[in-house]
Design a protein around this motif. Structure first.
Motif, PDB file in Angstrom:
ATOM      1  N   MET A   1     -28.765 -29.047  70.677  1.00 49.28           N
ATOM      2  CA  MET A   1     -27.740 -28.687  71.237  1.00 49.28           C
ATOM      3  C   MET A   1     -26.679 -28.085  70.226  1.00 49.28           C
ATOM      4  O   MET A   1     -26.842 -29.032  69.300  1.00 49.28           O
ATOM      5  CB  MET A   1     -27.507 -29.368  72.101  1.00 49.28           C
ATOM      6  CG  MET A   1     -25.911 -29.649  72.562  1.00 49.28           C
ATOM      7  SD  MET A   1     -25.440 -30.469  74.108  1.00 49.28           S
ATOM      8  CE  MET A   1     -24.070 -31.017  73.625  1.00 49.28           C
ATOM      9  N   GLN A   2     -26.364 -26.911  70.230  1.00 51.21           N
ATOM     10  CA  GLN A   2     -25.300 -26.895  69.630  1.00 51.21           C
ATOM     11  C   GLN A   2     -23.457 -26.529  69.364  1.00 51.21           C
ATOM     12  O   GLN A   2     -23.544 -26.591  70.593  1.00 51.21           O
ATOM     13  CB  GLN A   2     -25.588 -24.996  68.530  1.00 51.21           C
ATOM     14  CG  GLN A   2     -24.787 -24.400  68.051  1.00 51.21           C
ATOM     15  CD  GLN A   2     -24.958 -23.436  66.318  1.00 51.21           C
ATOM     16  OE1 GLN A   2     -26.326 -23.656  67.115  1.00 51.21           O
ATOM     17  NE2 GLN A   2     -24.965 -23.087  65.822  1.00 51.21           N
ATOM     18  N   ARG A   3     -22.962 -27.202  68.759  1.00 48.20           N
ATOM     19  CA  ARG A   3     -21.852 -27.842  69.532  1.00 48.20           C
ATOM     20  C   ARG A   3     -20.838 -25.554  69.092  1.00 48.20           C
ATOM     21  O   ARG A   3     -21.659 -25.544  67.984  1.00 48.20           O
ATOM     22  CB  ARG A   3     -20.846 -28.844  68.299  1.00 48.20           C
ATOM     23  CG  ARG A   3     -20.903 -30.107  68.494  1.00 48.20           C
ATOM     24  CD  ARG A   3     -21.232 -31.067  67.546  1.00 48.20           C
ATOM     25  NE  ARG A   3     -21.582 -32.213  67.387  1.00 48.20           N
ATOM     26  CZ  ARG A   3     -20.646 -33.367  66.696  1.00 48.20           C
ATOM     27  NH1 ARG A   3     -20.393 -33.210  65.547  1.00 48.20           N
ATOM     28  NH2 ARG A   3     -21.862 -33.925  67.161  1.00 48.20           N
ATOM     29  N   ALA A   4     -19.987 -25.970  70.010  1.00 47.46           N
ATOM     30  CA  ALA A   4     -18.993 -24.967  69.917  1.00 47.46           C
ATOM     31  C   ALA A   4     -17.923 -24.774  68.572  1.00 47.46           C
ATOM     32  O   ALA A   4     -17.465 -26.288  68.282  1.00 47.46           O
ATOM     33  CB  ALA A   4     -17.831 -24.883  71.169  1.00 47.46           C
ATOM     34  N   PRO A   5     -17.558 -23.851  68.454  1.00 48.96           N
ATOM     35  CA  PRO A   5     -16.814 -24.133  66.514  1.00 48.96           C
ATOM     36  C   PRO A   5     -15.437 -24.564  67.145  1.00 48.96           C
ATOM     37  O   PRO A   5     -14.831 -24.135  67.980  1.00 48.96           O
ATOM     38  CB  PRO A   5     -16.697 -23.054  66.371  1.00 48.96           C
ATOM     39  CG  PRO A   5     -17.511 -21.524  67.183  1.00 48.96           C
ATOM     40  CD  PRO A   5     -17.826 -22.837  68.001  1.00 48.96           C
ATOM     41  N   LEU A   6     -14.073 -24.959  66.099  1.00 55.26           N
ATOM     42  CA  LEU A   6     -13.227 -25.644  66.338  1.00 55.26           C
ATOM     43  C   LEU A   6     -11.883 -25.414  66.143  1.00 55.26           C
ATOM     44  O   LEU A   6     -12.542 -24.186  65.784  1.00 55.26           O
ATOM     45  CB  LEU A   6     -13.231 -27.417  65.481  1.00 55.26           C
ATOM     46  CG  LEU A   6     -12.014 -27.703  65.398  1.00 55.26           C
ATOM     47  CD1 LEU A   6     -12.184 -28.897  66.418  1.00 55.26           C
ATOM     48  CD2 LEU A   6     -12.050 -28.693  64.282  1.00 55.26           C
ATOM     49  N   ASP A   7     -11.882 -25.226  67.177  1.00 55.00           N
ATOM     50  CA  ASP A   7     -10.688 -24.669  67.904  1.00 55.00           C
ATOM     51  C   ASP A   7      -9.587 -24.700  66.154  1.00 55.00           C
ATOM     52  O   ASP A   7      -9.100 -25.582  66.405  1.00 55.00           O
ATOM     53  CB  ASP A   7      -9.650 -24.720  68.873  1.00 55.00           C
ATOM     54  CG  ASP A   7      -8.615 -23.253  69.201  1.00 55.00           C
ATOM     55  OD1 ASP A   7      -7.978 -23.002  68.649  1.00 55.00           O
ATOM     56  OD2 ASP A   7      -8.369 -23.553  71.018  1.00 55.00           O
TER      57      ASP A   7
END
Length: 118
Positions: free
Chosen positions: A1-7
């Motif tokens: 599962m890939q994490r969303a990039p940090l805002d």
């Protein structure tokens, strides 16, 4: 599962978090405790045998590590057992050791070169 990039609006909070961890790690005794716990859960007595500081001193360092959530405790009868909250912390210290070793070796090479030009 890939994490969303940090805002990007959270970058400063992340930097503050990192600085806080490095501040806790800024003492050699606390680093020694973490390195000692890399092999698993230990009692205060076992930590004292390996870290070799006064009991009150170790207690203070363990308190800082506990307060900052780097170690966790568990009671077993009248003993308090300590372990790393996240073994990933050992990888952080290993990366720092590699960083130190690389730059130490670079410094040795530089000194050797300076000696040759004398």
């Amino acid at each position: 599962m890939q994490r969303a990039p940090l805002d990007p609006k959270h970058f400063d909070a992340l930097r503050q978090f990192k600085a806080g961890i490095f501040k806790v790690l800024a003492h050699p005794t606390r680093i020694h405790v973490i390195e000692t716990l890399r092999s698993g859960e230990l009692s205060v007595g076992a930590l004292l045998e390996q870290v070799k500081v006064e009991p009150a001193n170790l207690s203070q360092h363990l308190s800082v590590l506990r307060h900052n959530h780097l170690v966790v405790t568990r009671k077993d009868g009248n003993q308090v057992l300590y372990s790393l909250r996240d073994p990933l912390l050992v990888e952080v210290l290993e990366a720092m050791r590699k960083y130190f070793q690389k730059h130490f070796e670079d410094s040795i090479q530089m000194l050797k070169q300076m000696k040759q030009f004398r």
